[in-house]
Design an enzyme around this catalytic site. Structure first.
Site, mmCIF file in Angstrom:
data_model
loop_
_atom_site.group_PDB
_atom_site.id
_atom_site.type_symbol
_atom_site.label_atom_id
_atom_site.label_comp_id
_atom_site.label_asym_id
_atom_site.label_seq_id
_atom_site.Cartn_x
_atom_site.Cartn_y
_atom_site.Cartn_z
ATOM 1 N N SER A 1 -12.239 -18.784 44.489
ATOM 2 C CA SER A 1 -12.574 -18.818 43.068
ATOM 3 C C SER A 1 -11.845 -19.959 42.369
ATOM 4 O O SER A 1 -10.670 -20.219 42.622
ATOM 5 C CB SER A 1 -12.189 -17.489 42.418
ATOM 6 O OG SER A 1 -12.419 -17.520 41.031
ATOM 7 N N ASN B 1 -3.045 -27.610 38.684
ATOM 8 C CA ASN B 1 -4.102 -27.441 37.695
ATOM 9 C C ASN B 1 -3.660 -26.450 36.627
ATOM 10 O O ASN B 1 -2.928 -25.501 36.899
ATOM 11 C CB ASN B 1 -5.405 -26.981 38.352
ATOM 12 C CG ASN B 1 -5.527 -25.478 38.435
ATOM 13 O OD1 ASN B 1 -5.940 -24.828 37.473
ATOM 14 N ND2 ASN B 1 -5.150 -24.905 39.578
ATOM 15 N N LEU C 1 -8.729 -20.986 32.815
ATOM 16 C CA LEU C 1 -9.841 -20.038 33.010
ATOM 17 C C LEU C 1 -11.087 -20.404 32.210
ATOM 18 O O LEU C 1 -11.779 -19.539 31.674
ATOM 19 C CB LEU C 1 -9.405 -18.603 32.664
ATOM 20 C CG LEU C 1 -8.307 -18.000 33.536
ATOM 21 C CD1 LEU C 1 -7.959 -16.598 33.050
ATOM 22 C CD2 LEU C 1 -8.728 -17.949 34.995
ATOM 23 N N ASN D 1 -14.809 -12.836 40.553
ATOM 24 C CA ASN D 1 -13.439 -12.885 40.068
ATOM 25 C C ASN D 1 -13.449 -12.564 38.578
ATOM 26 O O ASN D 1 -14.213 -13.162 37.815
ATOM 27 C CB ASN D 1 -12.855 -14.278 40.325
ATOM 28 C CG ASN D 1 -11.398 -14.402 39.914
ATOM 29 O OD1 ASN D 1 -11.053 -14.279 38.746
ATOM 30 N ND2 ASN D 1 -10.539 -14.668 40.884
ATOM 31 N N CYS E 1 -3.095 -13.367 34.944
ATOM 32 C CA CYS E 1 -3.307 -13.655 33.524
ATOM 33 C C CYS E 1 -2.191 -13.045 32.670
ATOM 34 O O CYS E 1 -1.667 -11.980 32.994
ATOM 35 C CB CYS E 1 -4.642 -13.082 33.063
ATOM 36 S SG CYS E 1 -6.052 -13.640 34.024
ATOM 37 N N ILE F 1 -2.869 -16.270 48.862
ATOM 38 C CA ILE F 1 -2.114 -16.181 47.623
ATOM 39 C C ILE F 1 -2.781 -17.014 46.518
ATOM 40 O O ILE F 1 -3.526 -17.953 46.805
ATOM 41 C CB ILE F 1 -0.671 -16.678 47.818
ATOM 42 C CG1 ILE F 1 -0.658 -18.123 48.327
ATOM 43 C CG2 ILE F 1 0.113 -15.761 48.734
ATOM 44 C CD1 ILE F 1 0.700 -18.802 48.419
ATOM 45 N N ASN F 2 -2.461 -16.652 45.281
ATOM 46 C CA ASN F 2 -2.830 -17.495 44.155
ATOM 47 C C ASN F 2 -1.871 -18.696 44.135
ATOM 48 O O ASN F 2 -1.015 -18.830 45.003
ATOM 49 C CB ASN F 2 -2.750 -16.686 42.856
ATOM 50 C CG ASN F 2 -3.681 -17.202 41.780
ATOM 51 O OD1 ASN F 2 -4.031 -18.378 41.768
ATOM 52 N ND2 ASN F 2 -4.089 -16.328 40.868
ATOM 53 N N GLY G 1 -4.853 -20.497 50.635
ATOM 54 C CA GLY G 1 -3.679 -21.291 50.292
ATOM 55 C C GLY G 1 -3.509 -22.465 51.233
ATOM 56 O O GLY G 1 -2.818 -22.369 52.231
#
EC number: 1.3.1.14
Length: 313
Positions: A21, A69, A73, A99, A130, A191-192, A243
């Protein structure tokens, strides 16, 4: 036998490869290059209740082994995603993982209830990175109890399985994963991005207008592998790993760590064909290693007697 096929809650994947995403939009740009039906799934861009225009520019900065980045959103909002983006994606034989994001738990619940009923949405990906505006801006994904409560609320209204996207910016990601599993999550994605910053030496100011941004790309891969390795031994729900993935070898490394499927993110910006290339290369790699089916690889590193490293410098 399709040796790449993977079965996960809500997802029958022809192969375990999907764009992450935020790195694929809603697929329109990439559909100019190849048939999106070759993908295992598509994780669409984060959707919020109302349209978001994102952060001020500049909001992207290169790093020696990845990128930062701070997009913020940016998305067209729930109504437009339901009316235009998801119907457009119905032409492709590929399950959609939606997402979802929000500023309050109520917003998450409203978006989840609506988007999970779309015919081609097979699962939700809960973006818990968030900021919670009702709790002073602390991210939902930094406090296990808050993340668990959000997971429970979304599970109550979702018509499809819920996967929770874990942030690496926490003290104990294993504790976070356990709390989310106990709250009823069907799976995890991880992971994010990691929080990072670059500074312009000529001005002395941060390069990103937002100051900080999310670090992604090859630089974060060893961290992702380690976290998946630890979390997969602590929970029983499946993990979609991400990742810094660029190659079929990277995919196998994530599987060995404990992933059951893999999402490709930043590499899509470098090579729009990276996902189909990996899909084509995976069977060749499996042949070289004498592996019959990709699912045999999940957790191989720790199932064969390897030991987690508990002392970290």
């Amino acid at each position: 036998m399709n040796r790449l096929a993977v079965e996960l809650p809500g997802l029958s994947l022809k192969n375990p490869i999907m764009p992450a995403s935020g790195c694929f939009g809603f697929g329109r740009e990439y559909a100019q290059f190849y048939d999106l039906s070759v993908l295992g799934a598509i994780m669409i861009k984060a959707t919020t209740k109302e349209p978001r225009f994102g952060n001020s520019t500049p909001r992207v900065a290169e790093t020696p082994s990845g990128m930062l980045n701070a997009i913020g959103l940016q998305n067209p909002g729930l109504d437009k995603v339901l009316a235009e983006e998801l119907p457009w994606l119905e032409q492709f034989d590929v399950p959609i993982i939606a997402n979802i994001a929000g500023s309050t738990m109520e917003e998450y619940v409203e978006v989840a209830a609506a988007i999970s009923k779309a015919p081609n949405v097979h699962a939700l990906e809960l973006n818990i990175s968030c900021p919670n505006v009702k709790k002073g801006g602390i991210a939902f994904g930094t406090v296990p109890e808050v993340a668990a409560e959000l997971t429970r609320l979304v599970k109550e209204v979702s018509a499809v399985p819920v996967y929770v996207k874990l942030s690496p910016n926490v003290t104990d990601i294993v504790a976070m994963a356990k709390a989310i599993e106990q709250a009823g999550a069907d799976g995890l994605t991880m992971i994010n991005t990691l929080v990072g910053m670059r500074i312009d030496v000529k001005t002395g100011r941060p390069i990103l207008a937002n100051g900080t941004g999310g670090l992604s790309g090859p630089a974060v891969k060893p961290i992702a592998v380690r976290m998946i390795y630890e979390v997969s031994q602590a929970v029983s729900i499946p993990i979609i790993g991400m990742g810094g993935v660029q190659t079929a070898e990277d995919v196998l490394e994530f599987f060995y760590a404990g992933a059951s499927a893999v999402a490709v993110g930043t590499a899509n910006f470098i090579d729009p064909f990276v996902c189909p290339t990996i899909i084509n290369e995976l069977p060749v790699l499996l042949d070289e290693l004498g592996i019959r089916h990709i699912s045999e690889c999940t957790g191989r590193s720790w199932k064969t007697g390897a030991h987690a490293v508990h002392c970290r410098s």
